[in-house]
Design a protein around this motif. Structure first.
Motif, PDB file in Angstrom:
ATOM      1  N   LYS A   1      99.459  -3.448 -21.587  1.00 15.65           N
ATOM      2  CA  LYS A   1      98.503  -3.155 -22.657  1.00 15.65           C
ATOM      3  C   LYS A   1      98.504  -1.665 -23.022  1.00 15.65           C
ATOM      4  CE  LYS A   1      95.484  -7.006 -21.386  1.00 15.65           C
ATOM      5  NZ  LYS A   1      94.130  -7.417 -20.938  1.00 15.65           N
ATOM      6  N   SER A   2      98.825  -0.826 -22.064  1.00 13.83           N
ATOM      7  CA  SER A   2      98.857   0.612 -22.350  1.00 13.83           C
ATOM      8  C   SER A   2     100.136   0.972 -23.084  1.00 13.83           C
ATOM      9  CB  SER A   2      98.757   1.421 -21.052  1.00 13.83           C
ATOM     10  OG  SER A   2      99.880   1.189 -20.225  1.00 13.83           O
ATOM     11  N   LYS A   3     100.024   1.907 -23.990  1.00 12.76           N
ATOM     12  CA  LYS A   3     101.164   2.316 -24.801  1.00 12.76           C
ATOM     13  C   LYS A   3     102.263   2.920 -23.934  1.00 12.76           C
ATOM     14  CE  LYS A   3     102.398   5.112 -28.827  1.00 12.76           C
ATOM     15  NZ  LYS A   3     101.906   6.044 -29.880  1.00 12.76           N
ATOM     16  N   GLN A   4     101.871   3.678 -22.899  1.00 21.14           N
ATOM     17  CA  GLN A   4     102.851   4.333 -22.027  1.00 21.14           C
ATOM     18  C   GLN A   4     103.765   3.312 -21.355  1.00 21.14           C
ATOM     19  OE1 GLN A   4     101.199   6.715 -18.866  1.00 21.14           O
ATOM     20  NE2 GLN A   4     103.138   6.803 -17.757  1.00 21.14           N
ATOM     21  N   LEU A   5     103.182   2.267 -20.760  1.00 24.17           N
ATOM     22  CA  LEU A   5     103.978   1.270 -20.056  1.00 24.17           C
ATOM     23  C   LEU A   5     104.795   0.418 -21.032  1.00 24.17           C
ATOM     24  CD1 LEU A   5     101.746  -0.002 -17.104  1.00 24.17           C
ATOM     25  CD2 LEU A   5     103.474   1.800 -17.130  1.00 24.17           C
TER      26      LEU A   5
ATOM     27  N   GLU B   1     116.356   4.770 -12.856  1.00 22.34           N
ATOM     28  CA  GLU B   1     115.810   6.110 -12.681  1.00 22.34           C
ATOM     29  C   GLU B   1     114.762   6.467 -13.734  1.00 22.34           C
ATOM     30  OE1 GLU B   1     119.420   6.263 -10.132  1.00 22.34           O
ATOM     31  OE2 GLU B   1     118.825   5.302 -11.989  1.00 22.34           O
ATOM     32  N   PRO B   2     114.945   6.086 -15.023  1.00 24.60           N
ATOM     33  CA  PRO B   2     113.883   6.384 -16.003  1.00 24.60           C
ATOM     34  C   PRO B   2     112.533   5.782 -15.606  1.00 24.60           C
ATOM     35  CG  PRO B   2     115.892   5.736 -17.134  1.00 24.60           C
ATOM     36  CD  PRO B   2     116.125   5.469 -15.677  1.00 24.60           C
ATOM     37  N   LEU B   3     112.579   4.616 -14.985  1.00 19.04           N
ATOM     38  CA  LEU B   3     111.355   3.952 -14.550  1.00 19.04           C
ATOM     39  C   LEU B   3     110.738   4.666 -13.353  1.00 19.04           C
ATOM     40  CD1 LEU B   3     109.764   1.242 -15.158  1.00 19.04           C
ATOM     41  CD2 LEU B   3     110.990   0.310 -13.216  1.00 19.04           C
ATOM     42  N   LEU B   4     111.604   5.023 -12.387  1.00 17.34           N
ATOM     43  CA  LEU B   4     111.110   5.629 -11.150  1.00 17.34           C
ATOM     44  C   LEU B   4     110.406   6.953 -11.415  1.00 17.34           C
ATOM     45  CD1 LEU B   4     114.078   4.943  -8.678  1.00 17.34           C
ATOM     46  CD2 LEU B   4     112.051   3.555  -9.135  1.00 17.34           C
ATOM     47  N   PHE B   5     110.924   7.704 -12.381  1.00 14.87           N
ATOM     48  CA  PHE B   5     110.319   9.006 -12.675  1.00 14.87           C
ATOM     49  C   PHE B   5     109.427   8.972 -13.908  1.00 14.87           C
ATOM     50  CE2 PHE B   5     114.189   9.966 -10.290  1.00 14.87           C
ATOM     51  CZ  PHE B   5     113.692  10.807  -9.308  1.00 14.87           C
ATOM     52  N   GLY B   6     109.435   7.847 -14.636  1.00 18.09           N
ATOM     53  CA  GLY B   6     108.646   7.760 -15.860  1.00 18.09           C
ATOM     54  C   GLY B   6     107.249   7.224 -15.653  1.00 18.09           C
ATOM     55  N   ILE B   7     107.081   6.218 -14.776  1.00 24.80           N
ATOM     56  CA  ILE B   7     105.720   5.657 -14.586  1.00 24.80           C
ATOM     57  C   ILE B   7     104.763   6.682 -13.986  1.00 24.80           C
ATOM     58  CG2 ILE B   7     104.387   3.911 -13.336  1.00 24.80           C
ATOM     59  CD1 ILE B   7     106.622   1.963 -13.706  1.00 24.80           C
ATOM     60  N   PRO B   8     105.055   7.392 -12.907  1.00 27.20           N
ATOM     61  CA  PRO B   8     106.238   7.310 -12.051  1.00 27.20           C
ATOM     62  C   PRO B   8     105.997   6.390 -10.855  1.00 27.20           C
ATOM     63  CG  PRO B   8     104.971   9.237 -11.446  1.00 27.20           C
ATOM     64  CD  PRO B   8     104.196   8.538 -12.541  1.00 27.20           C
TER      65      PRO B   8
ATOM     66  N   VAL C   1     108.015   7.270  -8.005  1.00 27.87           N
ATOM     67  CA  VAL C   1     108.189   8.315  -6.997  1.00 27.87           C
ATOM     68  C   VAL C   1     106.865   9.047  -6.766  1.00 27.87           C
ATOM     69  CG1 VAL C   1     109.363  10.500  -6.497  1.00 27.87           C
ATOM     70  CG2 VAL C   1     110.630   8.608  -7.548  1.00 27.87           C
ATOM     71  N   MET C   2     106.497   9.173  -5.505  1.00 28.70           N
ATOM     72  CA  MET C   2     105.267   9.863  -5.091  1.00 28.70           C
ATOM     73  C   MET C   2     104.008   9.194  -5.638  1.00 28.70           C
ATOM     74  SD  MET C   2     106.391  12.234  -3.109  1.00 28.70           S
ATOM     75  CE  MET C   2     104.952  13.225  -2.873  1.00 28.70           C
ATOM     76  N   ASN C   3     104.072   7.907  -5.925  1.00 34.50           N
ATOM     77  CA  ASN C   3     102.920   7.180  -6.464  1.00 34.50           C
ATOM     78  C   ASN C   3     102.396   6.215  -5.401  1.00 34.50           C
ATOM     79  OD1 ASN C   3     101.067   5.599  -7.848  1.00 34.50           O
ATOM     80  ND2 ASN C   3     102.321   5.444  -9.689  1.00 34.50           N
ATOM     81  N   PRO C   4     101.283   6.546  -4.729  1.00 35.09           N
ATOM     82  CA  PRO C   4     100.779   5.671  -3.663  1.00 35.09           C
ATOM     83  C   PRO C   4     100.364   4.292  -4.168  1.00 35.09           C
ATOM     84  CG  PRO C   4      99.194   7.399  -4.190  1.00 35.09           C
ATOM     85  CD  PRO C   4     100.454   7.739  -4.918  1.00 35.09           C
ATOM     86  N   MET C   5     100.014   4.185  -5.446  1.00 38.47           N
ATOM     87  CA  MET C   5      99.595   2.901  -6.000  1.00 38.47           C
ATOM     88  C   MET C   5     100.747   1.894  -5.994  1.00 38.47           C
ATOM     89  SD  MET C   5      97.144   1.129  -7.315  1.00 38.47           S
ATOM     90  CE  MET C   5      95.939   2.354  -7.845  1.00 38.47           C
ATOM     91  N   LEU C   6     101.980   2.356  -6.246  1.00 41.49           N
ATOM     92  CA  LEU C   6     103.124   1.456  -6.326  1.00 41.49           C
ATOM     93  C   LEU C   6     104.004   1.507  -5.079  1.00 41.49           C
ATOM     94  CD1 LEU C   6     104.159   2.032 -10.060  1.00 41.49           C
ATOM     95  CD2 LEU C   6     102.967   0.066  -9.079  1.00 41.49           C
ATOM     96  N   ALA C   7     103.621   2.286  -4.085  1.00 43.66           N
ATOM     97  CA  ALA C   7     104.442   2.413  -2.883  1.00 43.66           C
ATOM     98  C   ALA C   7     104.577   1.081  -2.147  1.00 43.66           C
ATOM     99  CB  ALA C   7     103.846   3.474  -1.957  1.00 43.66           C
ATOM    100  N   ILE C   8     103.471   0.347  -2.050  1.00 46.38           N
ATOM    101  CA  ILE C   8     103.508  -0.914  -1.289  1.00 46.38           C
ATOM    102  C   ILE C   8     104.446  -1.934  -1.925  1.00 46.38           C
ATOM    103  CG2 ILE C   8     102.135  -2.910  -0.563  1.00 46.38           C
ATOM    104  CD1 ILE C   8      99.800  -1.006  -0.105  1.00 46.38           C
TER     105      ILE C   8
ATOM    106  N   ARG D   1      96.796  -2.626 -12.204  1.00 47.25           N
ATOM    107  CA  ARG D   1      95.835  -1.543 -11.966  1.00 47.25           C
ATOM    108  C   ARG D   1      96.312  -0.253 -12.618  1.00 47.25           C
ATOM    109  NH1 ARG D   1      93.778  -1.137  -5.887  1.00 47.25           N
ATOM    110  NH2 ARG D   1      92.477   0.416  -6.944  1.00 47.25           N
ATOM    111  N   VAL D   2      97.624   0.009 -12.514  1.00 47.66           N
ATOM    112  CA  VAL D   2      98.179   1.196 -13.174  1.00 47.66           C
ATOM    113  C   VAL D   2      98.019   1.073 -14.688  1.00 47.66           C
ATOM    114  CG1 VAL D   2     100.304   2.501 -13.619  1.00 47.66           C
ATOM    115  CG2 VAL D   2      99.824   1.642 -11.314  1.00 47.66           C
ATOM    116  N   ASP D   3      98.301  -0.116 -15.216  1.00 46.08           N
ATOM    117  CA  ASP D   3      98.181  -0.360 -16.653  1.00 46.08           C
ATOM    118  C   ASP D   3      96.738  -0.152 -17.120  1.00 46.08           C
ATOM    119  OD1 ASP D   3      99.026  -1.081 -19.195  1.00 46.08           O
ATOM    120  OD2 ASP D   3      98.757  -3.234 -18.835  1.00 46.08           O
TER     121      ASP D   3
END
Length: 437
Positions: free
Chosen positions: A310-314, A331-338, A340-347, A416-418
């Motif tokens: 729903k968010s324009k970014q995603l 790689e665009p996804l890993l560093f774009g959302i991001p 990398v270093m995102n505890p929300m998506l680490a699991i 949740r990120v969205d």
């Protein structure tokens, strides 16, 4: 936790992977990949899935030629690896590298059996046994490549060499410069082989295979070993370290050996099963089912972003990533959302490859899907197609199942990120409206 990992663990990991030995191993193994991919084409043609076509190829003698091309590519992979590893080690030491690779190849051949016994009991000498120039000799090739690369570079750095005048052509100068290192290294290798042959009635390469390679392949082929490997790929990525390159570079030799030994079972006319000594965890296990669509198996994430975000970014990032994901680039996804270093998506980023590993492992162990032979495809080969090429329709279906699972693992976290992104975008829009008012 992030601070501890970034300050204490990651520097040590990076220091290890940046050692000359690991870098030479990682880069040296790559040289065999073009031959393996091309050889896979000849292997598929030699075992054509349509029986009528296979009969025509066999009757015309073409199958024999296809098998010869396959053997000349797959069955020398350890020879290519030993040269590549020694070459890269010498290159990293800023020494002339080609001579180091050639010396390593000579030592590798010295360490192998030079005779073979025929079915009739006759002993044939002066041969190179391709059993040991492919999968069974891979760990031996790695060890020889690293040791020779180190020894050769040490001699040259200590200036223990023959120096010719400045006007001598570079090729001649390099040949004479390598003469003393080559003489010493080859002589020592011959003495070592003599001890094993005359004293222990075996060879160096056979001993390495029995004592080192077989136990290591057993560990990589176990479920705990597979899970640990699949965990490390995304774990390193979370901190910005290219886990696919690091872990893949270290494990490539063992995974390649597993694939080639599986093909040897097929070539012997046996059924490729675990009971017959087949390996579950191979190059295809990782490339086509764990890192497919990119590290973290992010195809489920991309699907959500394209269809449900729903968010324009995603939504925007999902559309940009949709095509690269089909060619295993994320790689665009890993560093774009991001990610990398995102505890929300680490699991989900770690859990998805691990779950995929467990699903695939049991599918292969129980015979629901076939074990993989030596057929390999380029890492950019799109999913489903790659699954079909390495294992037929059942492997392609397994990919579909794993992709579906990946979507549901990522779903609650990316929602949740969205939601957070959508809220931030709404607030930003509201602020702009207030400023305009």
């Amino acid at each position: 936790m992030n601070k501890f990992i970034n300050e204490k663990i990651i520097p040590k990991v990076m220091a290890f992977i940046n050692t000359k030995g690991i870098m030479a191993l990682k880069d040296g193994m790559v040289y065999s990949m073009p031959l393996l991919i091309i050889g896979s084409i000849f292997l598929i043609l030699a075992n054509f899935p349509v029986q009528a076509v296979a009969n025509v190829l066999s009757a015309s003698g073409i199958t024999g030629l296809l098998n010869q091309a396959y053997g000349a590519t797959f069955n020398i992979s350890a020879m290519i690896a030993v040269m590549g590893i020694a070459y890269n080690y010498a290159k990293l030491e800023n020494q002339e590298p080609m001579s180091g690779g050639i010396i390593a190849l000579a030592v590798f051949l010295i360490f192998q059996p030079s005779t073979i016994e025929t079915a009739g009991g006759d002993v044939v000498g002066n041969i190179i046994n391709k059993d040991w120039t492919a999968g069974k000799g891979m760990i031996g090739a790695i060890i020889v490549g690293l040791l020779v690369g180190f020894a050769y570079s040490w001699f040259l750095k200590k200036n223990i060499r023959i120096k010719l005048p400045a006007g001598v052509p570079a090729g001649v100068a390099n040949a004479f410069s390598a003469l003393i290192p080559a003489a010493v290294i080859v002589s020592v290798a011959t003495i070592v082989q003599g001890i094993f042959t005359l004293g222990l009635h075996t060879t160096v390469i056979e001993t390495i295979y029995k004592v080192i390679q077989t136990p290591m392949q057993g560990m990589t082929d176990s479920l705990p070993g597979a899970i640990l490997m699949c965990f490390m790929f995304p774990f390193l990525w979370l901190f910005g370290v290219h886990g696919s390159t690091v872990v893949g570079g270290i494990m490539q030799g063992l995974l390649q050996a597993n694939s080639l030994e599986n093909q040897a079972i097929l070539d012997a006319g046996k059924a490729l099963t675990v009971a017959n000594g087949g390996h579950i965890v191979t190059v295809q296990f990782v490339d086509q089912f764990i890192n497919v669509t990119g590290a973290g198996l992010t195809i489920g994430l991309v699907f959500y972003m394209v269809v449900f975000a729903k968010s324009k970014q995603l939504r925007t990032l999902g559309r940009l990533e949709a095509v690269p994901a089909l060619f295993n680039i994320n790689e665009p996804l890993l560093f774009g959302i991001p990610v990398v270093m995102n505890p929300m998506l680490a699991i989900p980023f770690i859990a998805t490859p691990v779950v995929a590993c467990i699903i695939q492992y049991f599918a292969l162990a129980t015979g629901l899907c076939p074990l993989y032979g030596a057929t390999q495809v380029p890492w950019t080969c799109p999913p489903i197609i790659s699954g079909f090429l390495v294992g037929g329709w059942r492997s392609a279906l397994l990919q579909v199942i794993i992709f579906t699972v990946s979507f549901f693992i990522y779903l609650p976290f990316i929602k949740r990120v969205d939601k957070a992104n959508l809220k931030a975008e709404s607030e930003a829009t509201q602020e702009e409206d207030d400023e305009d008012w």
